[in-house]
Enzyme design. Sequence first.
Site, PDB file in Angstrom:
ATOM      1  N   LYS A  60      26.384  11.205   2.118  1.00 58.19           N
ATOM      2  CA  LYS A  60      25.273  10.928   3.019  1.00 58.19           C
ATOM      3  C   LYS A  60      25.709  10.503   4.434  1.00 58.19           C
ATOM      4  O   LYS A  60      25.966  11.359   5.248  1.00 58.19           O
ATOM      5  CB  LYS A  60      24.324   9.905   2.386  1.00 58.19           C
ATOM      6  CG  LYS A  60      23.610  10.437   1.125  1.00 58.19           C
ATOM      7  CD  LYS A  60      22.196  10.869   1.383  1.00 58.19           C
ATOM      8  CE  LYS A  60      21.673  11.853   0.366  1.00 58.19           C
ATOM      9  NZ  LYS A  60      21.556  11.403  -1.013  1.00 58.19           N
ATOM     10  N   TYR A 112      19.414   8.004  -9.630  1.00 59.23           N
ATOM     11  CA  TYR A 112      19.560   9.373  -9.127  1.00 59.23           C
ATOM     12  C   TYR A 112      21.013   9.573  -8.722  1.00 59.23           C
ATOM     13  O   TYR A 112      21.560   8.774  -7.961  1.00 59.23           O
ATOM     14  CB  TYR A 112      18.643   9.643  -7.920  1.00 59.23           C
ATOM     15  CG  TYR A 112      18.888  11.027  -7.356  1.00 59.23           C
ATOM     16  CD1 TYR A 112      18.331  12.153  -7.960  1.00 59.23           C
ATOM     17  CD2 TYR A 112      19.725  11.221  -6.260  1.00 59.23           C
ATOM     18  CE1 TYR A 112      18.597  13.429  -7.495  1.00 59.23           C
ATOM     19  CE2 TYR A 112      19.994  12.502  -5.780  1.00 59.23           C
ATOM     20  CZ  TYR A 112      19.429  13.603  -6.408  1.00 59.23           C
ATOM     21  OH  TYR A 112      19.706  14.862  -5.949  1.00 59.23           O
ATOM     22  N   TYR A 151      13.168  21.530  -3.834  1.00 61.95           N
ATOM     23  CA  TYR A 151      12.109  20.682  -4.413  1.00 61.95           C
ATOM     24  C   TYR A 151      10.710  21.146  -3.986  1.00 61.95           C
ATOM     25  O   TYR A 151       9.852  20.325  -3.701  1.00 61.95           O
ATOM     26  CB  TYR A 151      12.269  19.221  -3.979  1.00 61.95           C
ATOM     27  CG  TYR A 151      13.649  18.640  -4.145  1.00 61.95           C
ATOM     28  CD1 TYR A 151      14.215  18.500  -5.404  1.00 61.95           C
ATOM     29  CD2 TYR A 151      14.386  18.211  -3.044  1.00 61.95           C
ATOM     30  CE1 TYR A 151      15.486  17.955  -5.565  1.00 61.95           C
ATOM     31  CE2 TYR A 151      15.656  17.664  -3.199  1.00 61.95           C
ATOM     32  CZ  TYR A 151      16.188  17.540  -4.468  1.00 61.95           C
ATOM     33  OH  TYR A 151      17.432  16.999  -4.611  1.00 61.95           O
ATOM     34  N   ASP A 204      27.751   4.447  -7.395  1.00 57.08           N
ATOM     35  CA  ASP A 204      27.366   5.565  -6.540  1.00 57.08           C
ATOM     36  C   ASP A 204      26.760   4.976  -5.262  1.00 57.08           C
ATOM     37  O   ASP A 204      25.599   4.578  -5.235  1.00 57.08           O
ATOM     38  CB  ASP A 204      26.367   6.438  -7.305  1.00 57.08           C
ATOM     39  CG  ASP A 204      25.906   7.646  -6.502  1.00 57.08           C
ATOM     40  OD1 ASP A 204      26.232   7.715  -5.297  1.00 57.08           O
ATOM     41  OD2 ASP A 204      25.222   8.504  -7.081  1.00 57.08           O
TER      42      ASP A 204
HETATM   43  C1  LIG Z   1      21.837  12.140  -2.341  1.00 58.02           C
HETATM   44  C2  LIG Z   1      22.499  11.453  -3.467  1.00 58.02           C
HETATM   45  C3  LIG Z   1      23.373  12.136  -4.332  1.00 58.02           C
HETATM   46  C4  LIG Z   1      23.606  13.626  -4.249  1.00 58.02           C
HETATM   47  O1  LIG Z   1      24.195  14.016  -3.050  1.00 58.02           O
HETATM   48  P1  LIG Z   1      24.092  15.563  -2.586  1.00 58.02           P
HETATM   49  O2  LIG Z   1      24.953  15.626  -1.381  1.00 58.02           O
HETATM   50  O3  LIG Z   1      22.652  15.820  -2.310  1.00 58.02           O
HETATM   51  O4  LIG Z   1      24.616  16.385  -3.717  1.00 58.02           O
HETATM   52  C5  LIG Z   1      23.990  11.421  -5.339  1.00 58.02           C
HETATM   53  N1  LIG Z   1      23.779  10.094  -5.475  1.00 58.02           N
HETATM   54  C6  LIG Z   1      22.968   9.410  -4.670  1.00 58.02           C
HETATM   55  C7  LIG Z   1      22.797   7.934  -4.864  1.00 58.02           C
HETATM   56  C8  LIG Z   1      22.291  10.065  -3.640  1.00 58.02           C
HETATM   57  O5  LIG Z   1      21.449   9.377  -2.846  1.00 58.02           O
END
Ligand SMILES: *Cc1c(COP(=O)(O)O)cnc(C)c1O
Length: 419
Positions: free
Chosen positions: A265, A142, A14, A236
């Site tokens: 995460k 996202y 980024y 997610d």
């Molecule tokens: C960070 C994130 C992703 C992507 O995860 P990566 O390990 O960076 O590929 C997907 N969804 C959400 C809600 C996120 O915060």
Amino acid sequence: MADNRGLSHIWLPYTQMQTTPAPLIARRTKGCTIDLEDGRTLTDGIASWWTACHGYNHPHIRDRVSAQLIAMPHVMFGGLVHRPALELAERLCALLPGDLERVFFTDSGSVAVEVALKMAVQYWLNKGQRGRTRLLAFRGGYHGDTIATMAICDPDEGMHSMFAGALPEQIIADLPRDDASFKALDETLAAHRHEIAAIVMEPLVQGAGGMLFHSPEVLRRIRELADKHDVLLILDEIFTGFGRTGTMFAYEQARIVPDIVTLSKALTGGTMALAATVARKHVFDAFLSDSPMHALMHGPTFMANPLACSAACASLDLFEREPRLEQVAAISAQLAAELAVCRGVSGVRDVRVLGAIGVVELDEIRDMNRLKAALVEEEVWVRPFRNIVYLTPAFTMTSAELSHLTGAVHNVLAAGAFR
Ligand SMILES: *Cc1c(COP(=O)(O)O)cnc(C)c1O
């Protein structure tokens, strides 16, 4: 003289490489601090993209990973399994409310979402319903940086027009917040239900899309609409999972059960790359038949890496042994109390807090490089993006460290370092 060897060969995430100053070089982490090579120590306000929920270098995680490193750092997951993955899968399913009972391991959040999308599309194919290949996602969302996940991100942030032609065209709706917008979503679902495999969303907080919050009631009503129109609901929880919003998982607050959940995460307490896609029984059952065509055709080389699974099990130990959710509640109260003064700063549009997430939204950040430098001058590590300055500290942060962070944010904003 600074030692810049290697820097001219690194392509940063980024980052406009022409105009952005050289990155700082981290040397060591401990608790909630990052030591730089230049001798400075920064208090970390974002826990390395929300992962390091127990702080850095936790001895319990280190011990479990070290023992695993000696026994078996990695083995392929095709045809073989191992105790760290079995333990982790069982514990995750026990922790997730509802009949979420099958775990597919991957090595990044984006790929966990890709797997969830693939599961949802193939779920309908396996049930004999062709043509249900599209997804409905929300503005402000996202879900990752791969081609398929970009297509379900916010259209501007996901650069849908710039990448038009390269991205699959999904249905992007406004996240409903009132009766009128729920009616609009209901109508969109009615019009497209025969081509939609699933609704995909982040529960309670749209994170990387702008730290936007919505109520558990919104989530509950979206679950109702998914049921009404017979589409799957994928939540997610990659950002929200493991305590960040005040409960272990955000969706608990709405008392609903999604069909598929994605986790990453904070899964390993910020130590190793690992992600999981967890499906409910009825989703998994749709893949059971005597045809190999009905199997889930996915298998990352490093899936379920034993070191990463050990780290995740150790992280779950810490959630059991230590009062993490109480710590989140205390951080939440302190963030609300200490960030409130930012409301009086000119150029501040909103201050909001949910769980261990504190957000100061500005009208705009005109000079991002200056703002970032000013934060480092205050000896804190905070990564503003777009028009947002936010704090997502480790749950183990002391109240003095947190005050240092909130004070630093107020100082740089009051000094106008974003103009
Ligand atoms: C960070 C994130 C992703 C992507 O995860 P990566 O390990 O960076 O590929 C997907 N969804 C959400 C809600 C996120 O915060």
